[in-house]
Design a protein around this motif. Structure first.
Motif, PDB file in Angstrom:
ATOM      1  N   LEU A 195      -0.588 -11.683  -3.419  1.00 52.23           N
ATOM      2  CA  LEU A 195      -0.457 -11.318  -4.837  1.00 52.23           C
ATOM      3  C   LEU A 195      -1.786 -10.773  -5.355  1.00 52.23           C
ATOM      4  O   LEU A 195      -1.824  -9.755  -6.075  1.00 52.23           O
ATOM      5  CB  LEU A 195      -0.028 -12.530  -5.656  1.00 52.23           C
ATOM      6  CG  LEU A 195       0.232 -12.292  -7.150  1.00 52.23           C
ATOM      7  CD1 LEU A 195       1.490 -11.450  -7.342  1.00 52.23           C
ATOM      8  CD2 LEU A 195       0.382 -13.626  -7.890  1.00 52.23           C
ATOM      9  N   ILE A 196      -2.888 -11.422  -4.958  1.00 49.81           N
ATOM     10  CA  ILE A 196      -4.225 -10.947  -5.339  1.00 49.81           C
ATOM     11  C   ILE A 196      -4.494  -9.581  -4.719  1.00 49.81           C
ATOM     12  O   ILE A 196      -4.929  -8.645  -5.404  1.00 49.81           O
ATOM     13  CB  ILE A 196      -5.299 -11.955  -4.893  1.00 49.81           C
ATOM     14  CG1 ILE A 196      -5.144 -13.273  -5.651  1.00 49.81           C
ATOM     15  CG2 ILE A 196      -6.702 -11.377  -5.102  1.00 49.81           C
ATOM     16  CD1 ILE A 196      -6.026 -14.396  -5.116  1.00 49.81           C
ATOM     17  N   ALA A 197      -4.238  -9.460  -3.420  1.00 53.71           N
ATOM     18  CA  ALA A 197      -4.493  -8.187  -2.734  1.00 53.71           C
ATOM     19  C   ALA A 197      -3.668  -7.065  -3.340  1.00 53.71           C
ATOM     20  O   ALA A 197      -4.156  -5.936  -3.533  1.00 53.71           O
ATOM     21  CB  ALA A 197      -4.178  -8.337  -1.244  1.00 53.71           C
ATOM     22  N   GLY A 198      -2.411  -7.361  -3.660  1.00 54.10           N
ATOM     23  CA  GLY A 198      -1.539  -6.330  -4.215  1.00 54.10           C
ATOM     24  C   GLY A 198      -2.036  -5.797  -5.544  1.00 54.10           C
ATOM     25  O   GLY A 198      -1.783  -4.627  -5.887  1.00 54.10           O
ATOM     26  N   ALA A 199      -2.770  -6.618  -6.301  1.00 52.02           N
ATOM     27  CA  ALA A 199      -3.220  -6.199  -7.628  1.00 52.02           C
ATOM     28  C   ALA A 199      -4.140  -4.986  -7.585  1.00 52.02           C
ATOM     29  O   ALA A 199      -4.320  -4.313  -8.608  1.00 52.02           O
ATOM     30  CB  ALA A 199      -3.927  -7.362  -8.320  1.00 52.02           C
ATOM     31  N   GLY A 200      -4.712  -4.682  -6.426  1.00 45.68           N
ATOM     32  CA  GLY A 200      -5.596  -3.522  -6.343  1.00 45.68           C
ATOM     33  C   GLY A 200      -4.927  -2.263  -5.826  1.00 45.68           C
ATOM     34  O   GLY A 200      -5.517  -1.179  -5.875  1.00 45.68           O
TER      35      GLY A 200
END
Length: 401
Positions: free
Chosen positions: A298-303
């Protein structure tokens, strides 16, 4: 969100976004539908992989070529021709049982004839909104395309496994034709004409921002493809967890694009956004627990969507209007090559060290992306306070002295 509401109230913007998303929806279905159908007919994943490879090669070759044709022949003519050929080739694969080489040939044709909807719509956008709205529009587009990758695999898997693989491919054809016809009939395609490019095919790659956008897309999609392979290897092809984790990955991208889309794009924007992706993927290597992977991805996808927004905007501002479609075609080709490379590297590492190898590969792709963005930071244009529209085409005007 107020900015996005204002954007969607601009005449035609909401309609063209919906039409192009529908037209591109088969992009998230076709590969999986072909894989399931050819494997069922031939009882060989190897044969299915060859057909998918042929289709990917076709798409990679066609991207800049068909995009450039739109300047010579017009968007509607090129989109209609490619739509008909692509739909017929996929329908033939569905309805006619044949040898693997024949499936590969038709897969290649379907790839070569993939309608260049993405290049067309991103060429149209600068003519629909004012300069202040263009960068948020690119961000909104990059965010909403995640809907394709969230829903399309679920829909095609359900239809192909519960109804039949022939019906799955015919569903791809139906949405391809229906969505393509909706997009082609959009008034904007009649109002916007791409000037014929005066330069040779490929010379647009002499522009550093186009090269950097292509390389960044290659590395970012390579990371995403490695993640997909890793998630499947972690939970198995039939595991519900795999689909849920990948959906969370896409939701992170959607949220990131909507949340960061209003931010100004400076020279360091790409580095910062890819750093978010790299950090999330690095954390994912710590554990294969479903909750941990969901949170870190979820964190990685935010970029992801914000990084795509930078690619689209920096390309738009760096080339002439007659070159925009070809430039986006090259970026698409870079992403296709990245998907193949990420899947291949992850596959070898999964065989060698297990699923963790795929997340290591994904992290490596993302870290290299950050390094490229830092080392070549001067090649990224500063878009803060600038109009992100393409450079106008000018021609000599004869005068009487």
């Amino acid at each position: 969100m107020a900015g996005y509401r204002e954007l969607l109230r601009t005449p035609g913007v909401g309609r063209i976004i919906a039409a192009q998303l529908t037209a591109r929806f088969p992009n998230g279905m076709a590969s999986l539908a072909l894989l399931l159908h050819v494997e069922q007919v031939t009882d060989s994943y190897g044969a299915a992989g060859l057909v998918l490879a042929a289709a990917s090669v076709g798409q990679g070759i066609a991207g800049p070529v068909t995009s450039r044709w739109m300047g010579a022949w017009g968007m509607r003519k090129v989109l209609t021709l490619t739509l008909i050929v692509c739909a017929c080739s996929i329908a033939t694969i569905a309805l006619v049982e044949m040898t693997v080489p024949a499936y590969m040939a038709l897969g290649l044709v379907s790839g070569l004839a993939t309608p260049p909807v993405q290049s067309a719509v991103r060429t149209i956008y600068p003519k629909m909104v004012n300069s202040r709205q263009l960068t948020p529009l690119f961000s909104l587009d990059a965010s909403l395309q995640e809907i394709i990758w969230i829903l399309a695999p679920v829909v095609i898997t359900f239809v192909s496994t519960q109804v039949g693989t022939v019906e799955g491919l015919l569903l791809v054809v139906a949405i391809l034709v229906g969505g393509g016809a909706w997009f082609i009939s959009s008034p904007e395609l009649g109002r916007v004409r791409i000037p014929r490019s005066r330069r040779r095919l490929g010379l647009v790659l002499a522009k550093p921002p186009v090269v950097l956008a292509t390389v960044s897309g290659f590395l970012l999609i390579g990371a995403c493809a490695a993640v997909e392979a890793g998630v499947v290897a972690t939970f198995g092809h039939s595991g519900l967890e795999a689909g849920l984790v990948l959906a969370v990955f896409a939701i992170g991208s959607l949220a990131g694009g909507l949340g960061f889309g209003h931010l100004p794009i400076g020279r360091w924007a790409m580095a910062r956004r890819l750093a978010i992706v790299a950090a999330g993927l690095a954390l994912a290597m710590a554990s294969l627990n479903v909750w941990w992977l969901g949170g870190t991805l979820l964190i990685a996808g935010a970029g992801i969507a914000p990084a795509f927004a930078v690619m689209f905007a920096m390309t738009s501002i760096s080339v002439k209007f007659s070159e925009t479609a070809e430039a986006y075609g090259w970026i698409g080709t870079g992403q296709l090559i990245g998907a193949a490379a990420g899947s291949a590297v992850a596959g070898f590492l999964i065989d060698g060290v297990g699923p963790q190898g795929a997340y290591l590969a994904a992290t490596a792709f993302a870290v290299v992306g950050v390094v490229v963005a830092v080392v070549f930071v001067r090649g990224f244009p500063d878009l803060r306070g600038r109009d992100a529209s393409p450079i106008p085409d000018t021609e000599p005007v004869s005068t009487i002295l």
